[in-house]
Design an enzyme around this catalytic site. Structure first.
Site, PDB file in Angstrom:
ATOM      1  N   HIS A 108       0.863  -1.188   0.000  1.00  9.39           N
ATOM      2  CA  HIS A 108       0.000   0.000   0.000  1.00  9.39           C
ATOM      3  C   HIS A 108       0.897   1.235   0.000  1.00  9.39           C
ATOM      4  O   HIS A 108       1.955   1.237   0.632  1.00  9.39           O
ATOM      5  CB  HIS A 108      -0.928  -0.007   1.214  1.00  9.39           C
ATOM      6  CG  HIS A 108      -1.932   1.096   1.191  1.00  9.39           C
ATOM      7  ND1 HIS A 108      -2.788   1.299   0.120  1.00  9.39           N
ATOM      8  CD2 HIS A 108      -2.214   2.068   2.084  1.00  9.39           C
ATOM      9  CE1 HIS A 108      -3.554   2.338   0.366  1.00  9.39           C
ATOM     10  NE2 HIS A 108      -3.221   2.834   1.565  1.00  9.39           N
ATOM     11  N   HIS A 125      -3.541   8.993   0.695  1.00  7.81           N
ATOM     12  CA  HIS A 125      -3.451   7.696   0.023  1.00  7.81           C
ATOM     13  C   HIS A 125      -4.786   7.387  -0.647  1.00  7.81           C
ATOM     14  O   HIS A 125      -5.844   7.814  -0.198  1.00  7.81           O
ATOM     15  CB  HIS A 125      -3.020   6.584   0.988  1.00  7.81           C
ATOM     16  CG  HIS A 125      -3.912   6.389   2.169  1.00  7.81           C
ATOM     17  ND1 HIS A 125      -4.530   5.191   2.461  1.00  7.81           N
ATOM     18  CD2 HIS A 125      -4.298   7.236   3.154  1.00  7.81           C
ATOM     19  CE1 HIS A 125      -5.240   5.307   3.570  1.00  7.81           C
ATOM     20  NE2 HIS A 125      -5.112   6.543   4.012  1.00  7.81           N
ATOM     21  N   CYS A 161      -3.557   2.704  -5.738  1.00  8.50           N
ATOM     22  CA  CYS A 161      -2.782   3.593  -4.865  1.00  8.50           C
ATOM     23  C   CYS A 161      -1.364   3.819  -5.382  1.00  8.50           C
ATOM     24  O   CYS A 161      -0.788   4.893  -5.203  1.00  8.50           O
ATOM     25  CB  CYS A 161      -2.754   3.065  -3.433  1.00  8.50           C
ATOM     26  SG  CYS A 161      -1.950   1.454  -3.227  1.00  8.50           S
TER      27      CYS A 161
END
Length: 192
Positions: A57, A69, A158
């Site tokens: 992530h 994010h 992301c």
């Protein structure tokens, strides 16, 4: 004539005071699981990575313990209630966001972003051929994109978000590799 012992002691005391001053400027955040994040190591515009079980992530550090994010999230698509959207994204919201292909670029604290994982700083600088933009420009790009957006696990995730912000190109090394392992540019995001 100066005493050499006093000179050495004075020198050492100066160094100790400098160290104490630097140490007091360091800031860290500890999450509820006891994970400590040394936020003084992060600079505005840094690309942060948190390895997970199946994927990594990504986020952009904005300063003051804040990270932007992109995360799959169904809630911004079905309500404008900012209080409920502000709550941390649950697994149900995340899965529904993936299925509905909707997400949001949101700003969370470092420990909410990391979710108990270790944080790697600017690791992609070695893998992307474009040079990183200046930290302030990176952070401003991320801040401009905060809000609801579309989502695709392969073409708009992301990692695409952070590489666009930091390097000017939306690339995902996790999903965009061809048979030779070279990076393909899937789509270009227009300037915001």
């Amino acid at each position: 004539m100066k005493n050499p012992i006093l000179s050495v002691l004075s020198f050492l005391l100066d160094k100790i005071f400098i160290f104490i001053k630097l140490k007091s400027k360091c800031s860290s955040v500890t999450d509820k699981n006891g994970n400590k994040y040394e936020t003084s190591l992060f600079k505005r515009g840094d690309l942060l990575e948190v390895p997970r079980t199946l994927f990594v992530h990504f986020g952009i550090y904005l300063g003051e313990n804040r990270v932007a994010h992109l995360i799959p999230d169904i809630l911004p698509a079905i309500t404008r209630n900012k209080a409920s959207i502000k709550n941390m994204v649950t697994n149900k919201r995340l899965i529904a966001g993936v299925l509905a292909k909707v997400a949001s670029v949101r700003v969370d604290t470092v420990h909410d972003f990391a979710y108990g994982g270790d944080i790697i700083i600017n690791h992609m600088d070695q893998s992307i051929s474009n040079k990183p933009l200046c930290g302030e420009e990176v952070a401003q790009r991320a801040e401009k994109l905060v809000g609801a957006t579309s989502y695709s696990l392969l073409w708009d995730n992301c990692e695409h978000f952070v590489t666009y912000c930091r390097y000017g190109i939306p690339v995902s090394l996790q999903t965009d590799k061809d048979n030779k392992g070279t990076v393909k540019l899937r789509k270009k995001i227009d300037e915001v």
